[in-house]
Design a protein around this motif. Structure first.
Motif, PDB file in Angstrom:
ATOM      1  N   ALA A   1     -43.855   4.494  28.133  1.00 39.20           N
ATOM      2  CA  ALA A   1     -44.917   4.000  29.010  1.00 39.20           C
ATOM      3  C   ALA A   1     -45.448   5.158  29.838  1.00 39.20           C
ATOM      4  O   ALA A   1     -44.689   6.072  30.200  1.00 39.20           O
ATOM      5  CB  ALA A   1     -44.405   2.889  29.919  1.00 39.20           C
TER       6      ALA A   1
ATOM      7  N   LEU B   1     -51.540  -2.906  27.730  1.00 41.71           N
ATOM      8  CA  LEU B   1     -52.155  -2.361  28.942  1.00 41.71           C
ATOM      9  C   LEU B   1     -51.888  -3.336  30.078  1.00 41.71           C
ATOM     10  O   LEU B   1     -52.256  -4.512  29.993  1.00 41.71           O
ATOM     11  CB  LEU B   1     -53.655  -2.160  28.737  1.00 41.71           C
ATOM     12  CG  LEU B   1     -54.360  -1.229  29.730  1.00 41.71           C
ATOM     13  CD1 LEU B   1     -53.847   0.197  29.568  1.00 41.71           C
ATOM     14  CD2 LEU B   1     -55.859  -1.278  29.517  1.00 41.71           C
TER      15      LEU B   1
ATOM     16  N   TRP C   1     -57.914   1.120  22.648  1.00 38.77           N
ATOM     17  CA  TRP C   1     -56.697   1.878  22.896  1.00 38.77           C
ATOM     18  C   TRP C   1     -56.038   2.202  21.566  1.00 38.77           C
ATOM     19  O   TRP C   1     -55.657   1.322  20.801  1.00 38.77           O
ATOM     20  CB  TRP C   1     -55.749   1.084  23.793  1.00 38.77           C
ATOM     21  CG  TRP C   1     -56.239   1.054  25.202  1.00 38.77           C
ATOM     22  CD1 TRP C   1     -57.140   0.200  25.744  1.00 38.77           C
ATOM     23  CD2 TRP C   1     -55.887   1.970  26.227  1.00 38.77           C
ATOM     24  NE1 TRP C   1     -57.377   0.510  27.052  1.00 38.77           N
ATOM     25  CE2 TRP C   1     -56.609   1.599  27.385  1.00 38.77           C
ATOM     26  CE3 TRP C   1     -55.031   3.059  26.300  1.00 38.77           C
ATOM     27  CZ2 TRP C   1     -56.504   2.279  28.582  1.00 38.77           C
ATOM     28  CZ3 TRP C   1     -54.921   3.740  27.501  1.00 38.77           C
ATOM     29  CH2 TRP C   1     -55.650   3.351  28.626  1.00 38.77           C
TER      30      TRP C   1
ATOM     31  N   ARG D   1     -59.052  -3.429  24.670  1.00 35.25           N
ATOM     32  CA  ARG D   1     -58.705  -4.088  25.919  1.00 35.25           C
ATOM     33  C   ARG D   1     -59.877  -3.958  26.897  1.00 35.25           C
ATOM     34  O   ARG D   1     -60.515  -2.902  26.984  1.00 35.25           O
ATOM     35  CB  ARG D   1     -57.448  -3.463  26.528  1.00 35.25           C
ATOM     36  CG  ARG D   1     -56.202  -3.679  25.688  1.00 35.25           C
ATOM     37  CD  ARG D   1     -55.749  -5.132  25.762  1.00 35.25           C
ATOM     38  NE  ARG D   1     -54.525  -5.344  24.999  1.00 35.25           N
ATOM     39  CZ  ARG D   1     -54.475  -5.796  23.760  1.00 35.25           C
ATOM     40  NH1 ARG D   1     -55.621  -6.078  23.129  1.00 35.25           N
ATOM     41  NH2 ARG D   1     -53.339  -5.975  23.148  1.00 35.25           N
TER      42      ARG D   1
ATOM     43  N   SER E   1     -53.754   0.391  17.239  1.00 36.56           N
ATOM     44  CA  SER E   1     -54.869   0.384  18.188  1.00 36.56           C
ATOM     45  C   SER E   1     -55.182  -1.051  18.611  1.00 36.56           C
ATOM     46  O   SER E   1     -54.823  -2.010  17.919  1.00 36.56           O
ATOM     47  CB  SER E   1     -56.119   1.030  17.588  1.00 36.56           C
ATOM     48  OG  SER E   1     -56.584   0.269  16.488  1.00 36.56           O
TER      49      SER E   1
ATOM     50  N   ALA F   1     -53.124   4.660  19.548  1.00 32.93           N
ATOM     51  CA  ALA F   1     -51.923   5.497  19.686  1.00 32.93           C
ATOM     52  C   ALA F   1     -51.464   5.929  18.305  1.00 32.93           C
ATOM     53  O   ALA F   1     -51.677   5.235  17.306  1.00 32.93           O
ATOM     54  CB  ALA F   1     -50.815   4.745  20.401  1.00 32.93           C
TER      55      ALA F   1
ATOM     56  N   LEU G   1     -51.632   9.373  22.619  1.00 29.36           N
ATOM     57  CA  LEU G   1     -52.772   8.497  22.862  1.00 29.36           C
ATOM     58  C   LEU G   1     -54.013   9.239  22.395  1.00 29.36           C
ATOM     59  O   LEU G   1     -54.246  10.394  22.766  1.00 29.36           O
ATOM     60  CB  LEU G   1     -52.886   8.145  24.341  1.00 29.36           C
ATOM     61  CG  LEU G   1     -51.870   7.132  24.885  1.00 29.36           C
ATOM     62  CD1 LEU G   1     -52.068   6.938  26.382  1.00 29.36           C
ATOM     63  CD2 LEU G   1     -51.978   5.804  24.160  1.00 29.36           C
TER      64      LEU G   1
ATOM     65  N   THR H   1     -50.800   0.790  33.417  1.00 29.52           N
ATOM     66  CA  THR H   1     -49.668   1.324  32.663  1.00 29.52           C
ATOM     67  C   THR H   1     -49.876   1.008  31.190  1.00 29.52           C
ATOM     68  O   THR H   1     -50.056  -0.165  30.833  1.00 29.52           O
ATOM     69  CB  THR H   1     -48.336   0.730  33.137  1.00 29.52           C
ATOM     70  OG1 THR H   1     -48.122   1.082  34.506  1.00 29.52           O
ATOM     71  CG2 THR H   1     -47.180   1.264  32.287  1.00 29.52           C
ATOM     72  N   ALA H   2     -49.893   2.028  30.373  1.00 29.84           N
ATOM     73  CA  ALA H   2     -49.961   1.839  28.926  1.00 29.84           C
ATOM     74  C   ALA H   2     -48.538   1.848  28.367  1.00 29.84           C
ATOM     75  O   ALA H   2     -47.761   2.759  28.653  1.00 29.84           O
ATOM     76  CB  ALA H   2     -50.802   2.933  28.284  1.00 29.84           C
ATOM     77  N   ARG H   3     -48.194   0.830  27.555  1.00 25.38           N
ATOM     78  CA  ARG H   3     -46.857   0.712  26.997  1.00 25.38           C
ATOM     79  C   ARG H   3     -46.931   0.607  25.474  1.00 25.38           C
ATOM     80  O   ARG H   3     -47.904   0.104  24.922  1.00 25.38           O
ATOM     81  CB  ARG H   3     -46.148  -0.540  27.546  1.00 25.38           C
ATOM     82  CG  ARG H   3     -45.974  -0.548  29.045  1.00 25.38           C
ATOM     83  CD  ARG H   3     -45.195  -1.796  29.488  1.00 25.38           C
ATOM     84  NE  ARG H   3     -45.105  -1.872  30.930  1.00 25.38           N
ATOM     85  CZ  ARG H   3     -44.211  -1.235  31.671  1.00 25.38           C
ATOM     86  NH1 ARG H   3     -43.296  -0.464  31.077  1.00 25.38           N
ATOM     87  NH2 ARG H   3     -44.197  -1.365  32.979  1.00 25.38           N
ATOM     88  N   TRP H   4     -45.882   1.072  24.814  1.00 28.73           N
ATOM     89  CA  TRP H   4     -45.785   0.935  23.368  1.00 28.73           C
ATOM     90  C   TRP H   4     -44.322   0.933  22.961  1.00 28.73           C
ATOM     91  O   TRP H   4     -43.437   1.352  23.713  1.00 28.73           O
ATOM     92  CB  TRP H   4     -46.520   2.074  22.649  1.00 28.73           C
ATOM     93  CG  TRP H   4     -46.070   3.439  23.089  1.00 28.73           C
ATOM     94  CD1 TRP H   4     -44.951   4.119  22.699  1.00 28.73           C
ATOM     95  CD2 TRP H   4     -46.725   4.276  24.056  1.00 28.73           C
ATOM     96  NE1 TRP H   4     -44.869   5.335  23.339  1.00 28.73           N
ATOM     97  CE2 TRP H   4     -45.952   5.456  24.184  1.00 28.73           C
ATOM     98  CE3 TRP H   4     -47.888   4.145  24.812  1.00 28.73           C
ATOM     99  CZ2 TRP H   4     -46.301   6.485  25.032  1.00 28.73           C
ATOM    100  CZ3 TRP H   4     -48.245   5.169  25.665  1.00 28.73           C
ATOM    101  CH2 TRP H   4     -47.464   6.337  25.766  1.00 28.73           C
TER     102      TRP H   4
ATOM    103  N   PRO I   1     -50.708  -1.225  21.299  1.00 27.45           N
ATOM    104  CA  PRO I   1     -50.431  -0.701  22.641  1.00 27.45           C
ATOM    105  C   PRO I   1     -50.808  -1.725  23.705  1.00 27.45           C
ATOM    106  O   PRO I   1     -51.862  -2.369  23.625  1.00 27.45           O
ATOM    107  CB  PRO I   1     -51.318   0.544  22.723  1.00 27.45           C
ATOM    108  CG  PRO I   1     -51.563   0.932  21.301  1.00 27.45           C
ATOM    109  CD  PRO I   1     -51.603  -0.345  20.537  1.00 27.45           C
TER     110      PRO I   1
END
Length: 407
Positions: free
Chosen positions: A256, A210, A268, A286, A283, A270, A242, A226-229, A208
């Motif tokens: 996101a 950040l 982090w 961060r 994971s 997911a 999450l 903003t968390a993105r995957w 993920p």
């Protein structure tokens, strides 16, 4: 009927009585006028005799007689025997493939099809077409089958087939056809329906990510990010979750989310679920770091302004055109934090020496701890962010409240 008209009476048959053509015995015979004397002179009759009274009329060839045989038919003229009828050669029966489909069973990620097949028109491996929901894949025999030659010694033992065809999970229709060689026709079996289970978990394309985003740092120090995957599944993703440092669930279409996180290091994590209950996870750790202006390299005059409205209680301010502030860091994302006021002007922001934006800090109301610029990279690296004051006419002031980085 008179005797002269009876063909069975020899005299009437050989010499019909009557005048002219169309007598009662032989209506179709043309009667000639015999010469004087005997009608048939004595001693002249024989096989080759021709009556002079009929010489100018129709002459028929005389065929030699054949001796009587034991059939009692008095013999037949030569050449009129029945012709022998030839016996036709036998037509070989068409030869179609033989064999059996022993099993069509679902397995992890596909369908297993096994059996045996052969065609007596060839010694080569036989082709087998396996059609699943309209898509056909051809395989060939060649798997040893010790049981086949015990029943069919002429077919050999290399007649088996055993294959797994990958297909997406769900209810699937499987049809099998043995492909004919030479005479005969293809042999098709009844189609079978099987349900393929999904055993493949969703997979994340990397950890993920950040990224810092524009917004305001809260009074409690929470930073907008903003968390993105990116996640995929062989069938479909049902849900993404999450699990750390916050817990929340999102639809499969969500790639996101905007959230707020505290300064510091966080793990982090997911997870993604598919419709069959398979779960994939990823994971990463961060670290969100708040960098005060005191750690930046400043050029020209900047003075300090102290207030609890600033991130660490202190900010740097200047009204000199060309004044600059630079910070070098290692990370994936960076942001510049500043204040906005009515008398504030513009500043240019550079990343690694390249101008990225011009930020206007004028606002009718005072706004502090505001993230006014962000930049991010796919991979971590060493970068430098630089702020250069424009010296805007009538409102040259710029107040910097530091930087934020994410490693």
């Amino acid at each position: 009927m008179g005797l002269a008209a009876d063909p069975s009476w020899r005299d009437g048959f050989l010499w019909p009585k009557g005048d002219g053509a169309g007598t009662a015995a032989w209506p179709s015979v043309q009667v000639g006028t015999p010469p004087t004397g005997d009608f048939v002179p004595a001693g002249t009759a024989g096989v080759g005799y021709t009556s002079p009274g009929y010489a100018d009329d129709i002459v028929l060839p005389v065929l030699p007689a054949v001796p009587d045989d034991d059939t009692g038919d008095g013999g037949r003229p030569v050449g009129l025997e029945p012709m022998p009828v030839p016996t036709p050669a036998p037509v070989p029966a068409p030869i179609s493939p033989v064999g059996n489909v022993d099993g069509v069973v679902p397995v992890a990620g596909g369908v297993r099809v096994r059996g045996w097949a052969a065609d007596r028109d060839t010694t080569a491996p036989l082709s087998v077409d396996i059609t699943i929901d309209g898509a056909t894949r051809r395989v060939t025999t060649g798997v040893p089958r010790a049981d086949v030659p015990r029943v069919f010694p002429d077919l050999g033992a290399q007649t088996g087939f055993d294959t797994v065809i990958p297909v997406a999970p769900g209810r699937r229709t499987v049809c099998v056809t043995f492909v004919n060689v030479g005479s005969g026709a293809d042999r098709s079996f009844d189609c079978r329906t099987v349900t393929v289970d999904d055993v493949t978990a969703p997979t994340f394309a990397g950890d993920p990510a950040l990224e810092l985003r524009e917004g305001v740092i809260s009074s409690t120090g929470l930073v907008p990010v903003t968390a993105r995957w990116s996640v995929a599944d062989d069938v479909a993703v049902r849900e993404v979750r999450l699990t750390s440092p916050i817990q929340a669930a999102y639809s499969s279409a969500t790639l996101a989310v905007n959230i707020e996180v505290p300064v510091g290091t966080s793990t982090w994590s997911a997870a993604a679920d598919d419709h069959s209950g398979n779960t994939g996870a990823a994971s990463s750790a961060r670290t969100v770091t708040l960098v005060p202006d005191s750690q930046a390299t400043r050029v020209n005059y900047w003075w300090g302004t102290h207030s609890p409205v600033h991130t660490d209680g202190t900010a740097r301010r200047t009204n000199r055109a060309g004044a600059s502030m630079a910070y070098t860091f290692a990370g994936r994302s960076v942001a510049w934090v500043a204040s906005k006021e009515a008398n504030h002007g513009r500043a240019h922001v550079y990343v690694d020496g390249v101008r990225q934006a011009t930020i206007d800090l004028q606002s009718s109301t005072k706004r502090h701890r505001e993230i006014v610029f962000t930049h991010a990279w796919e991979e971590p690296g060493v970068h430098t962010i630089t702020v250069v004051v424009e010296g805007t006419s009538g409102r040259p002031t710029v107040t910097s409240d530091g930087f934020i980085t994410v490693d």
